[in-house]
Design an enzyme around this catalytic site. Structure first.
Site, PDB file in Angstrom:
ATOM      1  N   SER A 153       0.833  -1.208   0.000  1.00 42.37           N
ATOM      2  CA  SER A 153       0.000   0.000   0.000  1.00 42.37           C
ATOM      3  C   SER A 153       0.863   1.250   0.000  1.00 42.37           C
ATOM      4  CB  SER A 153      -0.890  -0.004   1.249  1.00 42.37           C
ATOM      5  OG  SER A 153      -1.498   1.256   1.447  1.00 42.37           O
ATOM      6  N   TYR A 178      -2.419  -0.293   9.966  1.00 48.80           N
ATOM      7  CA  TYR A 178      -2.589  -0.851   8.625  1.00 48.80           C
ATOM      8  C   TYR A 178      -1.291  -0.706   7.831  1.00 48.80           C
ATOM      9  CZ  TYR A 178      -4.032  -1.139   3.731  1.00 48.80           C
ATOM     10  OH  TYR A 178      -4.120  -1.460   2.400  1.00 48.80           O
TER      11      TYR A 178
END
Length: 354
Positions: A153, A178
């Protein structure tokens, strides 16, 4: 660099997160070729499970409203696609799957997503993104998978001030759990590449959007609220910038990378020998939240009522992808404008919801 050809080489391919946004679109593209595809997903309720079932229906898998009640490891099939309800954190189930299937290629898109959700539910990220990823790595190692491609990501860049974000930049300071799990995935993949010669490629996705997208994403909730005449929350006065990347561009990038098996090499910084690669996949054109909202208003045909709020914990002011490596290695550069992409999303949204 060794290569595969998705158009001519019949392969056995595992796609995790098969009922998810990117996994669904990837499988849909792969169904056009002569592969054996196995998709797995735990069909959790992080967001509306009905949308996940609808994606599977488009792929030819009719689960009806009983999808959530499927037994673990229940298998459904349609053409060259098999679907299995299975959680990445199920160590024994994942090991059994790899041993039975002997995959050529694995694309790990299954993960607990969302920056803000990670603040309230950290254990969901540990189970799926850390435990689950180790299970995938072990499966690949034990069965000599030819290439593991996995989703990372843009969030790993944190609040890096240098723009655009390059895969050569340090990414040691994540600002959400995350992001930390995604950086951990990259570290674990490199370890397996070095120790066991497992070819791995990580893809740092930049704000993916499009039809059948995740309802927790801003463009989705903005559309819902604007069409209902409800106010939308606009953080940081709309001056944040995101490198919004349309789903078709993401899928084209993923498929080109799947074909390129990284050769073992040493970086300029370390003598660790590993068939390991990281790419950014982003539009290379950051867009302000203000322009993004305007594109949605235009597609909706009505103005938004705005509720201005400060930046949220875990958010970053800008994402901007350097995609030079992707262009050089694959000949592909994402290029869909936000106006074109939002327009296509809106066409789907009105068919599906309105």
């Amino acid at each position: 660099m060794p290569t595969l050809n998705l158009k001519t080489d019949p392969l056995k391919i595992l796609v995790t997160g098969a009922a998810g946004f990117i996994g669904f679109h990837l499988i849909k593209a792969l169904q056009a070729f002569d592969h054996q595809i196995v998709g797995i997903d735990n069909l959790n309720d992080y967001y509306d499970p009905q949308l996940k079932l609808e994606r599977l229906k488009v792929l030819g898998l009719e689960l009806g409203s009983e999808g959530q009640a499927l037994n673990t490891q229940a298998r459904l099939a349609c053409g060259n696609l098999s679907f299995i309800k299975l959680d990445l954190a199920d160590r024994a189930g994942i090991a059994q799957l790899f041993e039975q299937e002997k995959f050529d290629l694995v694309v790990n898109l299954g993960a607990q997503a969302g920056v803000r959700y990670s603040i309230q539910n950290p254990h969901a990220y540990v189970d799926s993104n850390l435990v689950g990823f180790v299970n995938i790595l072990e499966g690949c190692r034990q069965t000599q998978v030819k290439h593991l491609v996995y989703a990372s990501s843009s969030s790993v860049y944190g609040m890096n001030s240098k723009q655009p974000f390059s895969t050569e930049d340090r990414v040691d300071y994540p600002i959400s759990l995350y992001a930390a799990t995604k950086k951990s995935n990259e570290l674990m993949a490199h370890t397996y590449s070095h120790l066991y010669g497992l070819p791995t490629t990580g893809l740092r996705f930049f704000t993916v959007y499009g039809p059948y997208g995740r309802p927790d994403m801003a463009y989705f909730s903005f559309t819902q609220k604007i069409l209902k005449g409800e106010s939308i929350d606009v953080f940081n006065n709309g001056i944040m910038q995101r490198d919004f990347t349309y789903i078709d561009d993401i899928i084209e990038g993923v498929m080109r990378v799947m074909e390129r098996i990284p050769a073992a090499q040493e970086s300029e910084l370390t003598q660790a020998h590993a068939p390991y690669k990281i790419y950014n996949i982003g539009n290379n054109q950051p867009v302000t939240l203000r322009r993004f909202i305007t594109a949605i208003e235009t597609a909706c045909g009505q103005k938004a009522q705005e509720n201005l709020l400060p930046m949220q914990p875990g958010d970053v002011p800008i994402t901007y992808a350097d995609v030079d490596d992707l262009i050089v290695d694959t000949g592909f550069k994402p290029s869909t404008s936000i106006e074109e992409g939002i327009g296509k999303f809106m066409e789907w949204y009105k068919r599906y919801y309105v």
